[in-house]
Motif scaffolding. Structure first.
Motif, PDB file in Angstrom:
ATOM      1  N   UNK A 125       0.848  -1.190   0.000  1.00  0.00           N
ATOM      2  CA  UNK A 125       0.000   0.000   0.000  1.00  0.00           C
ATOM      3  C   UNK A 125       0.879   1.233   0.000  1.00  0.00           C
ATOM      4  N   UNK A 126       0.527   2.204  -0.826  1.00  0.00           N
ATOM      5  CA  UNK A 126       1.313   3.428  -0.941  1.00  0.00           C
ATOM      6  C   UNK A 126       0.654   4.565  -0.162  1.00  0.00           C
ATOM      7  N   UNK A 127       1.443   5.217   0.664  1.00  0.00           N
ATOM      8  CA  UNK A 127       1.000   6.424   1.361  1.00  0.00           C
ATOM      9  C   UNK A 127       1.803   7.583   0.796  1.00  0.00           C
ATOM     10  N   UNK A 128       1.142   8.406  -0.010  1.00  0.00           N
ATOM     11  CA  UNK A 128       1.827   9.489  -0.704  1.00  0.00           C
ATOM     12  C   UNK A 128       1.960  10.764   0.136  1.00  0.00           C
ATOM     13  N   UNK A 129       1.401  10.761   1.346  1.00  0.00           N
ATOM     14  CA  UNK A 129       1.417  11.982   2.165  1.00  0.00           C
ATOM     15  C   UNK A 129       2.290  11.831   3.410  1.00  0.00           C
ATOM     16  N   UNK A 130       3.252  10.924   3.365  1.00  0.00           N
ATOM     17  CA  UNK A 130       4.185  10.774   4.487  1.00  0.00           C
ATOM     18  C   UNK A 130       5.318  11.771   4.358  1.00  0.00           C
ATOM     19  N   UNK A 131       4.977  13.041   4.504  1.00  0.00           N
ATOM     20  CA  UNK A 131       5.954  14.099   4.256  1.00  0.00           C
ATOM     21  C   UNK A 131       7.063  14.122   5.294  1.00  0.00           C
ATOM     22  N   UNK A 132       6.786  13.588   6.468  1.00  0.00           N
ATOM     23  CA  UNK A 132       7.807  13.445   7.496  1.00  0.00           C
ATOM     24  C   UNK A 132       7.399  12.298   8.402  1.00  0.00           C
ATOM     25  N   UNK A 133       8.268  11.929   9.318  1.00  0.00           N
ATOM     26  CA  UNK A 133       8.018  10.771  10.180  1.00  0.00           C
ATOM     27  C   UNK A 133       6.700  10.907  10.931  1.00  0.00           C
ATOM     28  N   UNK A 134       6.460  12.073  11.503  1.00  0.00           N
ATOM     29  CA  UNK A 134       5.227  12.325  12.240  1.00  0.00           C
ATOM     30  C   UNK A 134       4.011  12.015  11.382  1.00  0.00           C
ATOM     31  N   UNK A 135       3.985  12.533  10.164  1.00  0.00           N
ATOM     32  CA  UNK A 135       2.846  12.333   9.262  1.00  0.00           C
ATOM     33  C   UNK A 135       2.661  10.854   8.915  1.00  0.00           C
ATOM     34  N   UNK A 136       3.750  10.159   8.627  1.00  0.00           N
ATOM     35  CA  UNK A 136       3.663   8.743   8.253  1.00  0.00           C
ATOM     36  C   UNK A 136       3.030   7.909   9.354  1.00  0.00           C
ATOM     37  N   UNK A 137       3.422   8.157  10.597  1.00  0.00           N
ATOM     38  CA  UNK A 137       2.930   7.350  11.713  1.00  0.00           C
ATOM     39  C   UNK A 137       1.473   7.679  12.035  1.00  0.00           C
TER      40      UNK A 137
END
Length: 222
Positions: A125-137
């Motif tokens: 699965x692709x998460x295209x909005x993981x702009x930084x570690x905080x956002x990804x988690x």
């Protein structure tokens, strides 16, 4: 009298600057100790010793360095994700990273690299909005509905990613990817020392939210 007042004024400024520097240094040291010591028992150095988690979250980085060479951080994270999957310690993989333009797309590059190693595209699965570690988690929990995960990143980055996960009450561990040689990683390590206190401020002071949250999404499943 004027000279004395001026001297006192500049002495006060110097003292204030000194105490500000001292306070900042103390905050830097305490923050790093807090982040590392509170999470180090959640870090595994091998997929063989790590417990099973249904979902692995691979944190993004560029496939190439600025000089065009292969990025060892990227390659080692992909290898670790592949090993975790083939060892039966992860059933699904989320690749999360920056997608700032059609010429720079970390999730798409990670997906291609995993498929090239033999990981089925149907479980990625692709998460295209993981702009930084905080956002990804945060997006892993709020958008993809995952609260029990294995995070894949290098050791230096593992503690901050777990600290953020713990704050949001996620059952997270890290299986670390191999770290490049010390000279290659010195700049990255220095940046991480500064990023940890900023993470504490994001969580406990600023109540930061991801730049993009959006609607809930389903994981890719065969």
């Amino acid at each position: 009298m004027l000279i004395k007042k001026g001297f006192s004024y500049w002495l006060l400024i110097r003292r204030m600057a000194f105490y500000a520097f001292l306070s900042a240094s103390l905050f830097l040291i305490v923050s790093n100790l807090w982040v590392v010591t509170s999470t180090q028992n959640q870090v595994y150095d091998s997929s063989k010793t790590a417990p099973h988690r249904s979902v692995a979250l691979v944190l993004g980085t560029s496939r190439k360095l600025s000089d065009g060479r292969a990025n060892p951080y990227f390659d080692n994270r992909i290898t670790t994700a592949y090993n975790l999957y083939t060892a039966g310690k992860a059933d699904y993989i989320i690749v999360s990273g920056d997608n700032r333009s059609k010429y720079y797309n970390e999730p798409a590059e990670m997906r291609k690299a995993l498929i090239a190693k033999g990981v089925p595209s149907s479980i990625i699965t692709l998460d295209f909005a993981g702009l930084r570690t905080f956002d990804s988690i945060v997006r892993c929990k709020e958008i993809f509905g995952q609260e029990s995960i294995t995070i894949i990143t290098q050791p230096f980055h593992s503690y901050r990613s777990l600290f953020i996960s713990n704050y949001f009450e996620m059952d997270a561990i890290v299986v670390v990817a191999e770290e490049p040689e010390a000279m290659q990683s010195l700049k990255v390590l220095t940046r991480e020392l500064l990023a940890r206190p900023l993470a504490i401020l994001d969580l406990y002071v600023f109540n930061t939210e991801p730049r993009f949250l959006g609607e809930k999404e389903e994981l890719n499943r065969p």
